[in-house]
Design an enzyme around this catalytic site. Structure first.
Site, PDB file in Angstrom:
ATOM      1  N   ASP A   5      86.861 134.006  30.268  1.00  0.00           N
ATOM      2  CA  ASP A   5      86.318 133.874  28.927  1.00  0.00           C
ATOM      3  C   ASP A   5      85.326 132.991  28.859  1.00  0.00           C
ATOM      4  O   ASP A   5      84.674 132.274  28.561  1.00  0.00           O
ATOM      5  CB  ASP A   5      87.471 133.995  27.775  1.00  0.00           C
ATOM      6  CG  ASP A   5      87.823 134.983  27.802  1.00  0.00           C
ATOM      7  OD1 ASP A   5      87.613 135.537  27.724  1.00  0.00           O
ATOM      8  OD2 ASP A   5      88.747 135.626  25.940  1.00  0.00           O
ATOM      9  N   ASP A   9      93.636 139.371  24.223  1.00  0.00           N
ATOM     10  CA  ASP A   9      92.730 139.775  24.281  1.00  0.00           C
ATOM     11  C   ASP A   9      91.924 141.124  23.037  1.00  0.00           C
ATOM     12  O   ASP A   9      92.356 141.328  23.591  1.00  0.00           O
ATOM     13  CB  ASP A   9      92.195 139.954  24.961  1.00  0.00           C
ATOM     14  CG  ASP A   9      90.847 139.640  26.073  1.00  0.00           C
ATOM     15  OD1 ASP A   9      90.073 138.807  25.330  1.00  0.00           O
ATOM     16  OD2 ASP A   9      90.128 141.138  25.952  1.00  0.00           O
ATOM     17  N   THR A  33      85.605 138.169  20.914  1.00  0.00           N
ATOM     18  CA  THR A  33      86.241 139.265  20.393  1.00  0.00           C
ATOM     19  C   THR A  33      86.950 139.647  19.305  1.00  0.00           C
ATOM     20  O   THR A  33      86.580 140.167  18.434  1.00  0.00           O
ATOM     21  CB  THR A  33      86.544 140.332  21.433  1.00  0.00           C
ATOM     22  OG1 THR A  33      87.889 139.648  22.767  1.00  0.00           O
ATOM     23  CG2 THR A  33      85.660 140.528  23.076  1.00  0.00           C
ATOM     24  N   THR A  34      87.943 139.239  19.395  1.00  0.00           N
ATOM     25  CA  THR A  34      88.964 138.439  18.515  1.00  0.00           C
ATOM     26  C   THR A  34      88.191 137.868  17.049  1.00  0.00           C
ATOM     27  O   THR A  34      87.934 138.429  15.954  1.00  0.00           O
ATOM     28  CB  THR A  34      90.312 137.897  18.558  1.00  0.00           C
ATOM     29  OG1 THR A  34      90.567 138.500  19.978  1.00  0.00           O
ATOM     30  CG2 THR A  34      91.108 138.014  17.615  1.00  0.00           C
TER      31      THR A  34
END
Ligand code: ADP
Ligand code: MG
Length: 536
Positions: free
Chosen positions: A387, A64, A97-98
């Site tokens: 998520d 994550d 987020t990545t």
């Protein structure tokens, strides 16, 4: 605030170093690129896990983006800005987020080339802004309406970003069915979602239901352990005759007085339990204590009861069943009671019983019991489910999704190459550079899956001549229709990522003075050399 637009005067300590102009910019870009490169290998279903070891030796394994960044606490100011970006994405959308960090790094990588070619920062910033606006337009044009099936796709796509779990589609379906029940207008409230992790069983036994679990046992063997059409009382009231004990302490001198104390105690407890019976209670959850004698009378009254129930569980029970939390047992009435079709005790793992409250009156309260063979697996699955909740919550609200697997990025990149023609030479370069940054997202997904990046980029561009849904499905290794394959991302999360990545990239480009004082950790490690955002 300085008056008359005067620059604030900063007095530096002896030994401070300053960097300005392009050297500082390049140093910042390097820091951003480093973070982006580190996270890039975790992108998508075929991304690798990162092992994080903190200073006290705790090991955490995750793929994550935000978790990785959070644990690394970079020192470099530009790296910090990127961590803040990831944090904002995490807080607002949970998922993505990545992608946000990787895209920022790629945009800055392109900016660096433009700087090399003599394009000014202000022109780069303007061009990137125009390119972002165009990209958002493309997203609007190619957006896919989401009904239940597409929402399940969004959930499954989001979950698969965190790991390969065998029963992703089933879990995605359960999750979407539960979330769809939440009132459309009401936001999905994280307080109404309880995730419990229990390892020691395969992820297939993960349960996602609209219900409440209480990790307590029914107090007495003889109490009912399975109640249908339950009338539920929620109490914050000790059933233990404590006040009586306090009064009695001084008086208990003879056996007679002791007996009369016991009589009084049982009389009082009987009255209290009678108040529940009169109100029609069949199940009691109390977050205070219940004495042995109290339990005895509850048992005699045929009430299923649990004590010391956590406040959060009581709140969820209140939302789900419509019960009021009552703090004086003598005031309870039938109006305070909640309703649930089925309340029962069940062993969830060796000798550990939970009470399950199902078929509740109000929808939208989720109980998720995450199972996995190891702690690592339950941690990963928990992140995946979180998520997915974030992504689905957004998609439900906006009712729009985008094709994943890099399809939306390539569609935007393709459109940007046409759009660039409207501009002067230099701005054309900037817009095309932005398109190149976008193409790096499918490239990273493909690379992580062991596919040839050049081939994939070429195939994707060719396939997009037919449809903007064509992306790279890393599970099959083929360029295919992402809508048909069910690889969908939440549209507004994706749009937010693109906007935020551009904004942060621009801010980083604009900082041209970096000050490091000798008393603090040097900015970017050994200034003015290579920044080390990963100094842990
Ligand atoms: P993030 O933290 O940005 O959500 P993830 O590791 O979850 O990063 O990866 C998200 C990306 O993976 C999305 O762009 C999504 O479209 C993509 N993705 C998910 N499943 C597939 C798939 N089967 N094939 C290709 N891409 C996929
Ligand atoms: Mg994801």
């Amino acid at each position: 605030m300085p008056e008359n637009n005067q620059q604030p005067l900063i007095i530096l300590a002896d030994g401070s170093t300053t960097m300005s102009g392009s050297q500082a910019t390049r140093n910042n870009i390097l820091a951003a690129k480093t973070l982006s490169e580190v996270l890039k290998t975790t992108l998508g279903p075929r991304g690798m896990d990162k092992m994080l070891i903190n200073t006290i030796g705790d090991v955490k394994i995750t793929n994550d983006g935000y978790t990785v960044l959070k644990e690394t606490e970079p020192d470099h100011p530009a790296a910090k800005m990127i961590v803040d970006l990831a944090k904002a994405q995490e807080e607002e959308y949970v998922d993505g987020t990545t992608t946000a960090v990787v895209l920022t790094g790629e945009i800055l990588k392109q900016a660096e080339k433009l700087l090399d070619d003599g394009v000014s920062v202000s022109l780069i910033v303007k061009g990137f802004q125009d390119a972002t606006d165009k990209t958002l337009e493309v997203y609007d044009q190619i957006a896919i309406e989401t009904s239940k099936d597409e929402l399940i796709d969004v959930a499954a796509t989001s979950m698969s970003g965190k790991g390969s779990f065998q029963n992703i589609r089933e879990m995605a379906t359960d999750l979407v069915e539960a979330l769809l029940d939440v009132d459309e207008e009401a936001m999905i409230d994280p307080d109404n979602i309880k995730i419990r992790k229990i390892h020691g069983a395969s992820s297939e036994s993960t349960e996602i239901t609209e219900s409440v679990t209480v990790d307590k046992e029914v107090l007495e063997v003889e109490m009912p352990h399975d109640v249908k059409d339950a009338k539920i009382a929620l109490l914050e009231y000790p059933i233990d005759a404590r006040e009586l004990q306090n009064d009695a302490k001084i008086k208990l001198t003879t056996p007679f007085e002791y007996q009369s104390y016991l009589d009084k105690e049982s009389e009082m407890l009987q009255e209290e339990v009678q108040a529940l019976v009169d109100a029609g209670v069949t199940v009691l959850f109390n977050n205070k204590k219940i004495s042995d004698l109290g339990q005895h009378y509850l048992e005699k009254a045929g009430i299923m009861a649990a004590k010391r129930v956590k406040a959060g569980d009581l709140e969820r029970l209140s939302h789900a069943t419509g019960a009021n939390i009552v703090n004086n047992i003598h005031e309870i009435t039938s109006d305070d009671l909640g309703e649930a079709g089925h309340v029962y005790e069940r062993e969830v793992y060796e000798d550990r019983e939970y009470i399950f409250v199902e078929e509740c009156k109000n929808p939208g309260v989720l109980n998720i019991i995450v199972r996995g063979t190891t702690k690592l697996m339950t941690d990963e699955l928990e992140q995946a489910i979180n998520d997915a909740i974030g992504a689905v919550a957004r998609a439900i609200k906006e009712k729009k999704a985008l094709p994943g697997g890099g399809a939306a990025d390539i569609a935007a990149a393709k459109e940007l190459s046409n759009y660039a023609n409207q501009f002067t030479d230099k701005e054309q370069l900037v817009i095309l550079a932005y398109a190149e940054a976008l193409k790096e997202l499918p490239a990273a997904l493909a690379k992580n899956a062991g596919l040839d990046i050049i081939d994939v980029k070429t195939d994707l561009l060719a396939a997009q001549e037919d449809s903007p849904y064509m992306g790279i499905n890393v599970l099959t290794g083929e360029v295919s229709d992402m809508k048909a394959d069910g690889v969908l991302d939440s549209k507004n999360s994706k749009a937010a990522i693109t906007e935020a990545a551009t904004t942060i990239a621009e801010e980083i480009l604009r900082i041209d003075d970096v000050v490091a004082t000798k008393h603090e950790t040097p900015v970017g490690g050994d200034m003015p050399g290579t920044p080390n955002p990963y100094a842990m």
